[in-house]
Design an enzyme around this catalytic site. Structure first.
Site, PDB file in Angstrom:
ATOM      1  N   LYS A  16       0.795  -1.136   0.170  1.00 30.01           N
ATOM      2  CA  LYS A  16       0.193  -0.001   0.058  1.00 30.01           C
ATOM      3  C   LYS A  16       1.089   1.235   0.021  1.00 30.01           C
ATOM      4  O   LYS A  16       0.559   2.217  -0.785  1.00 30.01           O
ATOM      5  CB  LYS A  16      -0.733  -0.028   1.409  1.00 30.01           C
ATOM      6  CG  LYS A  16      -1.869  -1.297   1.211  1.00 30.01           C
ATOM      7  CD  LYS A  16      -2.619  -1.130   2.487  1.00 30.01           C
ATOM      8  CE  LYS A  16      -2.143  -1.224   3.795  1.00 30.01           C
ATOM      9  NZ  LYS A  16      -1.464  -2.319   4.068  1.00 30.01           N
ATOM     10  N   ARG A  91      -9.868   0.304   8.556  1.00 28.54           N
ATOM     11  CA  ARG A  91      -9.381  -1.064   9.041  1.00 28.54           C
ATOM     12  C   ARG A  91     -10.405  -1.941   9.686  1.00 28.54           C
ATOM     13  O   ARG A  91      -9.879  -3.162   9.915  1.00 28.54           O
ATOM     14  CB  ARG A  91      -8.113  -1.042   9.773  1.00 28.54           C
ATOM     15  CG  ARG A  91      -6.841  -1.129   8.974  1.00 28.54           C
ATOM     16  CD  ARG A  91      -5.624  -0.931  10.006  1.00 28.54           C
ATOM     17  NE  ARG A  91      -4.387  -1.512   9.671  1.00 28.54           N
ATOM     18  CZ  ARG A  91      -3.346  -1.112   8.786  1.00 28.54           C
ATOM     19  NH1 ARG A  91      -3.275   0.484   8.754  1.00 28.54           N
ATOM     20  NH2 ARG A  91      -2.123  -1.690   8.558  1.00 28.54           N
ATOM     21  N   ARG A 130      11.687  -5.445   5.033  1.00 25.29           N
ATOM     22  CA  ARG A 130      11.351  -4.103   4.983  1.00 25.29           C
ATOM     23  C   ARG A 130      12.167  -2.904   5.517  1.00 25.29           C
ATOM     24  O   ARG A 130      12.657  -3.241   6.803  1.00 25.29           O
ATOM     25  CB  ARG A 130       9.855  -3.557   5.223  1.00 25.29           C
ATOM     26  CG  ARG A 130       9.600  -2.144   5.322  1.00 25.29           C
ATOM     27  CD  ARG A 130       8.270  -1.805   5.214  1.00 25.29           C
ATOM     28  NE  ARG A 130       7.313  -2.278   6.517  1.00 25.29           N
ATOM     29  CZ  ARG A 130       6.163  -2.125   6.446  1.00 25.29           C
ATOM     30  NH1 ARG A 130       5.430  -1.644   5.643  1.00 25.29           N
ATOM     31  NH2 ARG A 130       5.455  -2.582   7.640  1.00 25.29           N
ATOM     32  N   ARG A 163      10.918  -1.096  10.984  1.00 23.67           N
ATOM     33  CA  ARG A 163      10.242  -0.555  11.855  1.00 23.67           C
ATOM     34  C   ARG A 163       9.950  -1.619  13.249  1.00 23.67           C
ATOM     35  O   ARG A 163      10.453  -2.521  13.131  1.00 23.67           O
ATOM     36  CB  ARG A 163       8.949  -0.737  11.169  1.00 23.67           C
ATOM     37  CG  ARG A 163       8.348   0.715  10.505  1.00 23.67           C
ATOM     38  CD  ARG A 163       7.385   0.405   9.692  1.00 23.67           C
ATOM     39  NE  ARG A 163       5.987   0.135  10.235  1.00 23.67           N
ATOM     40  CZ  ARG A 163       4.808  -0.192   9.568  1.00 23.67           C
ATOM     41  NH1 ARG A 163       4.717   0.314   8.419  1.00 23.67           N
ATOM     42  NH2 ARG A 163       3.909  -0.882  10.118  1.00 23.67           N
ATOM     43  N   ARG A 174      -0.278  -8.861  13.554  1.00 31.40           N
ATOM     44  CA  ARG A 174      -0.782  -7.969  12.465  1.00 31.40           C
ATOM     45  C   ARG A 174      -1.703  -8.658  11.345  1.00 31.40           C
ATOM     46  O   ARG A 174      -2.821  -8.303  11.116  1.00 31.40           O
ATOM     47  CB  ARG A 174       0.025  -7.079  11.854  1.00 31.40           C
ATOM     48  CG  ARG A 174       0.699  -6.056  12.871  1.00 31.40           C
ATOM     49  CD  ARG A 174       2.192  -5.704  12.386  1.00 31.40           C
ATOM     50  NE  ARG A 174       2.133  -4.715  11.178  1.00 31.40           N
ATOM     51  CZ  ARG A 174       3.224  -4.726  10.683  1.00 31.40           C
ATOM     52  NH1 ARG A 174       4.265  -5.280  10.970  1.00 31.40           N
ATOM     53  NH2 ARG A 174       3.151  -4.102   9.545  1.00 31.40           N
TER      54      ARG A 174
HETATM   55  P1  ADP Z   1       2.208  -1.699   3.261  1.00 32.10           P
HETATM   56  O1  ADP Z   1       2.310  -0.247   3.288  1.00 32.10           O
HETATM   57  O2  ADP Z   1       0.924  -2.528   2.555  1.00 32.10           O
HETATM   58  O3  ADP Z   1       2.548  -2.402   4.566  1.00 32.10           O
HETATM   59  P2  ADP Z   1       4.815  -1.598   1.800  1.00 32.10           P
HETATM   60  O4  ADP Z   1       4.661  -0.682   0.571  1.00 32.10           O
HETATM   61  O5  ADP Z   1       5.298  -1.013   3.167  1.00 32.10           O
HETATM   62  O6  ADP Z   1       3.480  -2.179   2.242  1.00 32.10           O
HETATM   63  O7  ADP Z   1       5.740  -2.933   1.275  1.00 32.10           O
HETATM   64  C1  ADP Z   1       6.221  -3.998   2.222  1.00 32.10           C
HETATM   65  C2  ADP Z   1       7.525  -4.538   1.772  1.00 32.10           C
HETATM   66  O8  ADP Z   1       7.449  -5.182   0.803  1.00 32.10           O
HETATM   67  C3  ADP Z   1       8.361  -3.218   1.541  1.00 32.10           C
HETATM   68  O9  ADP Z   1       9.972  -3.776   1.985  1.00 32.10           O
HETATM   69  C4  ADP Z   1       8.481  -2.941   0.055  1.00 32.10           C
HETATM   70  O10 ADP Z   1       9.644  -2.729  -0.454  1.00 32.10           O
HETATM   71  C5  ADP Z   1       7.944  -4.447  -0.369  1.00 32.10           C
HETATM   72  N1  ADP Z   1       7.373  -4.461  -1.565  1.00 32.10           N
HETATM   73  C6  ADP Z   1       6.264  -3.797  -2.062  1.00 32.10           C
HETATM   74  N2  ADP Z   1       5.545  -4.058  -2.895  1.00 32.10           N
HETATM   75  C7  ADP Z   1       6.368  -5.247  -3.501  1.00 32.10           C
HETATM   76  C8  ADP Z   1       6.264  -5.968  -4.478  1.00 32.10           C
HETATM   77  N3  ADP Z   1       5.119  -5.916  -5.412  1.00 32.10           N
HETATM   78  N4  ADP Z   1       7.089  -7.289  -4.708  1.00 32.10           N
HETATM   79  C9  ADP Z   1       7.714  -7.411  -3.698  1.00 32.10           C
HETATM   80  N5  ADP Z   1       8.117  -6.425  -2.889  1.00 32.10           N
HETATM   81  C10 ADP Z   1       7.320  -5.400  -2.463  1.00 32.10           C
HETATM   82  P1  ADP Z   2       1.214  -1.872   7.714  1.00 29.99           P
HETATM   83  O1  ADP Z   2       2.405  -2.062   7.216  1.00 29.99           O
HETATM   84  O2  ADP Z   2       0.349  -3.222   8.522  1.00 29.99           O
HETATM   85  O3  ADP Z   2       0.219  -1.718   6.558  1.00 29.99           O
HETATM   86  P2  ADP Z   2       0.632   0.714   8.981  1.00 29.99           P
HETATM   87  O4  ADP Z   2       1.677   1.351   8.992  1.00 29.99           O
HETATM   88  O5  ADP Z   2      -0.525   0.856   8.169  1.00 29.99           O
HETATM   89  O6  ADP Z   2       1.270  -1.006   8.793  1.00 29.99           O
HETATM   90  O7  ADP Z   2       0.122   0.623  10.452  1.00 29.99           O
HETATM   91  C1  ADP Z   2       0.947   0.320  11.541  1.00 29.99           C
HETATM   92  C2  ADP Z   2       0.006   0.314  12.825  1.00 29.99           C
HETATM   93  O8  ADP Z   2      -0.657   1.412  12.864  1.00 29.99           O
HETATM   94  C3  ADP Z   2      -1.128  -0.824  12.702  1.00 29.99           C
HETATM   95  O9  ADP Z   2      -0.263  -1.988  13.091  1.00 29.99           O
HETATM   96  C4  ADP Z   2      -1.905  -0.230  13.791  1.00 29.99           C
HETATM   97  O10 ADP Z   2      -1.410  -0.622  15.111  1.00 29.99           O
HETATM   98  C5  ADP Z   2      -1.884   1.112  13.408  1.00 29.99           C
HETATM   99  N1  ADP Z   2      -3.040   1.593  12.427  1.00 29.99           N
HETATM  100  C6  ADP Z   2      -2.584   2.062  11.614  1.00 29.99           C
HETATM  101  N2  ADP Z   2      -3.798   2.665  10.812  1.00 29.99           N
HETATM  102  C7  ADP Z   2      -5.133   1.993  11.730  1.00 29.99           C
HETATM  103  C8  ADP Z   2      -6.283   2.079  11.439  1.00 29.99           C
HETATM  104  N3  ADP Z   2      -7.093   2.621  10.523  1.00 29.99           N
HETATM  105  N4  ADP Z   2      -7.130   1.408  12.503  1.00 29.99           N
HETATM  106  C9  ADP Z   2      -6.326   0.903  13.825  1.00 29.99           C
HETATM  107  N5  ADP Z   2      -4.972   1.157  13.620  1.00 29.99           N
HETATM  108  C10 ADP Z   2      -4.201   1.488  12.825  1.00 29.99           C
END
Ligand code: ADP
Ligand code: ADP
Length: 224
Positions: A16, A91, A130, A163, A174
């Site tokens: 995302k 969420r 990551r 992180r 998660r």
């Molecule tokens: P989210 O915001 O949904 O938690 P991230 O964009 O932070 O996900 O991506 C999670 C990890 O996976 C990061 O280390 C990112 O570089 C990697 N990643 C994201 N998209 C891809 C993909 N299509 N293929 C492989 N690795 C990916």
């Molecule tokens: P991810 O890589 O899991 O997509 P995020 O960076 O979006 O992680 O979220 C990190 C943490 O922040 C979540 O595990 C949760 O604790 C909190 N969080 C983020 N967005 C929300 C939401 N919409 N509702 C509740 N908790 C949230």
């Protein structure tokens, strides 16, 4: 001209943030990633940050009312009056209902929900490698998307870190939270004919292309 009001939905680590960054550049819309906003609040020691920290550390969701307030403030601020991209919100079903209500109050509606679909075993590989930058929340992966110079962000030169919640135990929780509380939103938005699935297991450029194609179609339909 209609606005694009978009949600990026998907499990932790589905991409995302990676895709949100690209979409934000393409569309020049305000981009609200609730995880980034909450981590900023924790760092600044604000009220919201103090309330959120313990939940985030465990990989639990922060209480609905805390995060709904955060998003309501953004929507009321005026900066999202011509569209927005939400990443990580809603969420839970109550969050989605609160969003619908808030948008209704300001005579707006969602354009589409983009579900980035990725299987659990791939999620664990992604989150375990990551790296994120301390300055601008730019995202890397040690194997799949490495920076040019190890430990340094290509874009703003800041340090890359792991992180706190990207460790095996918290990742497991998660994923449990996602399947339990967030996955029901797939049916919720499917029922409103808003859901669009993208195969998130492809490489980041191909996922980006699929999302770009989808958004172009939406823009045509919306007449933007
Ligand atoms: P989210 O915001 O949904 O938690 P991230 O964009 O932070 O996900 O991506 C999670 C990890 O996976 C990061 O280390 C990112 O570089 C990697 N990643 C994201 N998209 C891809 C993909 N299509 N293929 C492989 N690795 C990916
Ligand atoms: P991810 O890589 O899991 O997509 P995020 O960076 O979006 O992680 O979220 C990190 C943490 O922040 C979540 O595990 C949760 O604790 C909190 N969080 C983020 N967005 C929300 C939401 N919409 N509702 C509740 N908790 C949230």
């Amino acid at each position: 001209m209609a606005d694009l009001n978009l949600i990026l939905l998907g499990p932790p680590g589905s991409g995302k943030g990676t895709q949100g960054e690209r979409l934000q550049e393409d569309l020049e819309l305000p981009y609200y990633a609730t995880g980034d906003i909450l981590r900023g609040a924790v760092k600044d020691g604000t009220d919201v940050g103090l309330k959120a920290k313990e939940y985030m550390d465990r990989g639990d969701l922060v209480p609905d009312e805390v995060i709904i307030g955060v998003i309501a403030d953004r929507l009321e601020s005026g900066e999202a009056d011509h569209g927005f991209i939400l990443d990580g919100f809603p969420r839970t079903v109550p969050q989605a209902e609160a969003l619908d209500q808030k948008l209704g109050e300001i005579s707006r509606q969602l354009t589409a929900v983009i579900l980035i679909d990725v299987p659990d075993d791939e999620i664990v590989r992604r989150l375990s490698g990551r790296r994120v930058c301390t300055e601008g929340n730019h995202v890397y992966h040690v194997d799949f998307s490495p920076p040019e110079q190890e430990g340094v962000c290509d874009i703003d030169g800041s340090e890359l870190i792991v992180r706190d919640d990207d460790n095996a135990e918290v990742i497991r929780n998660r994923l449990v939270q996602y399947h339990d509380k967030t996955a029901p939103l797939v049916d919720f938005y499917d029922g409103q004919a808003l859901l669009n699935r993208v195969d998130g297991s492809m490489d980041p450029d191909r996922v980006g292309e699929a999302i770009r194609t989808l958004v172009s179609t939406l823009s045509l339909e919306e007449g933007t």
